[in-house]
Design a protein around this motif. Structure first.
Motif, PDB file in Angstrom:
ATOM      1  N   LYS A  12      59.291  53.895  50.109  1.00 23.95           N
ATOM      2  CA  LYS A  12      59.320  54.592  48.066  1.00 23.95           C
ATOM      3  C   LYS A  12      58.515  55.298  47.856  1.00 23.95           C
ATOM      4  O   LYS A  12      58.244  56.326  47.199  1.00 23.95           O
ATOM      5  CB  LYS A  12      59.876  53.290  47.163  1.00 23.95           C
ATOM      6  N   ILE A  13      56.930  54.086  48.168  1.00 24.12           N
ATOM      7  CA  ILE A  13      55.797  54.734  47.447  1.00 24.12           C
ATOM      8  C   ILE A  13      55.192  55.845  48.207  1.00 24.12           C
ATOM      9  O   ILE A  13      54.932  57.257  48.479  1.00 24.12           O
ATOM     10  CB  ILE A  13      54.597  53.175  47.362  1.00 24.12           C
ATOM     11  N   VAL A  14      55.454  56.114  49.660  1.00 27.80           N
ATOM     12  CA  VAL A  14      55.287  56.413  51.234  1.00 27.80           C
ATOM     13  C   VAL A  14      55.743  57.896  50.394  1.00 27.80           C
ATOM     14  O   VAL A  14      55.203  59.220  50.338  1.00 27.80           O
ATOM     15  CB  VAL A  14      54.777  56.132  51.878  1.00 27.80           C
ATOM     16  N   ASN A  15      57.216  57.994  50.211  1.00 28.03           N
ATOM     17  CA  ASN A  15      57.557  58.838  49.307  1.00 28.03           C
ATOM     18  C   ASN A  15      56.963  59.935  48.518  1.00 28.03           C
ATOM     19  O   ASN A  15      57.319  60.942  48.112  1.00 28.03           O
ATOM     20  CB  ASN A  15      59.139  58.975  49.765  1.00 28.03           C
ATOM     21  N   PHE A  16      57.095  58.671  47.405  1.00 26.09           N
ATOM     22  CA  PHE A  16      56.018  59.647  46.046  1.00 26.09           C
ATOM     23  C   PHE A  16      54.851  60.147  46.293  1.00 26.09           C
ATOM     24  O   PHE A  16      54.571  61.383  45.885  1.00 26.09           O
ATOM     25  CB  PHE A  16      56.142  58.587  45.217  1.00 26.09           C
ATOM     26  N   VAL A  17      53.850  59.909  47.695  1.00 23.92           N
ATOM     27  CA  VAL A  17      52.486  60.195  47.592  1.00 23.92           C
ATOM     28  C   VAL A  17      52.998  61.339  48.568  1.00 23.92           C
ATOM     29  O   VAL A  17      51.992  62.718  48.302  1.00 23.92           O
ATOM     30  CB  VAL A  17      52.215  59.165  48.653  1.00 23.92           C
ATOM     31  N   GLN A  18      53.667  61.663  49.263  1.00 18.21           N
ATOM     32  CA  GLN A  18      53.909  62.791  50.315  1.00 18.21           C
ATOM     33  C   GLN A  18      55.030  63.838  49.266  1.00 18.21           C
ATOM     34  O   GLN A  18      54.752  65.506  49.322  1.00 18.21           O
ATOM     35  CB  GLN A  18      55.356  63.100  51.541  1.00 18.21           C
ATOM     36  N   ASP A  19      55.302  63.480  47.975  1.00 17.88           N
ATOM     37  CA  ASP A  19      55.962  64.456  47.176  1.00 17.88           C
ATOM     38  C   ASP A  19      54.959  64.822  46.215  1.00 17.88           C
ATOM     39  O   ASP A  19      55.029  66.315  45.570  1.00 17.88           O
ATOM     40  CB  ASP A  19      56.593  64.013  46.538  1.00 17.88           C
ATOM     41  N   GLY A  20      53.481  64.243  46.073  1.00 18.22           N
ATOM     42  CA  GLY A  20      53.093  64.664  45.405  1.00 18.22           C
ATOM     43  C   GLY A  20      52.200  63.536  45.029  1.00 18.22           C
ATOM     44  O   GLY A  20      51.339  62.841  45.661  1.00 18.22           O
ATOM     45  N   SER A  21      50.896  64.033  43.258  1.00 15.86           N
ATOM     46  CA  SER A  21      50.424  63.020  43.409  1.00 15.86           C
ATOM     47  C   SER A  21      50.571  61.618  42.605  1.00 15.86           C
ATOM     48  O   SER A  21      51.708  61.779  42.323  1.00 15.86           O
ATOM     49  CB  SER A  21      49.406  63.788  41.828  1.00 15.86           C
ATOM     50  N   VAL A  22      49.808  60.879  42.585  1.00 13.96           N
ATOM     51  CA  VAL A  22      50.867  59.283  42.867  1.00 13.96           C
ATOM     52  C   VAL A  22      49.072  58.381  41.965  1.00 13.96           C
ATOM     53  O   VAL A  22      48.489  58.621  42.541  1.00 13.96           O
ATOM     54  CB  VAL A  22      50.395  58.287  43.652  1.00 13.96           C
ATOM     55  N   THR A  23      49.439  57.823  40.893  1.00 14.98           N
ATOM     56  CA  THR A  23      48.164  56.877  39.543  1.00 14.98           C
ATOM     57  C   THR A  23      48.830  55.805  40.238  1.00 14.98           C
ATOM     58  O   THR A  23      49.746  55.140  39.853  1.00 14.98           O
ATOM     59  CB  THR A  23      48.300  57.395  38.518  1.00 14.98           C
TER      60      THR A  23
END
Length: 70
Positions: A12-23
Motif C-alpha cells: 500500500k505504501i509503495v503504491n502511494f509512492v508510485q502515485d505521488g508524494s508521501v510524507t
C-alpha cells in the motif's frame, strides 16, 4: 524484519509512492534515529530491488514541523 511479514501494508505504501508524494511523520526529537527513517530505508531497499524506480517523492517531517505549517 518486521516489515517483511507485512507485505500488504508495504505494498500500500509503495503504491502511494508510485502515485505521488508521501510524507513520513515522526514525533521523535532525533531526526536521524526514528521510525520514519527506518521505514524510508526499508522502502529504498524494496523499491530499488524489486520495482526499479526512485522514491524521490518521499519526505520526512516531524509532527511539530507539520503543525507549524498549519
Amino acid at each position: 524484519a518486521e516489515l517483511d511479514s507485512r507485505a500488504e501494508s508495504v505494498e500500500k505504501i509503495v503504491n502511494f509512492v508510485q502515485d505521488g508524494s508521501v510524507t513520513l511523520l515522526y514525533s521523535s526529537k532525533n531526526k536521524e534515529l526514528n521510525h520514519a527513517v527506518a521505514l524510508l530505508e526499508y522502502l529504498h531497499c524494496i523499491i530499488k530491488k524489486w520495482l526499479f524506480f526512485d522514491i524521490g517523492g518521499v519526505e520526512m517531517k516531524s509532527v511539530q514541523e507539520l503543525m507549524n505549517e498549519h
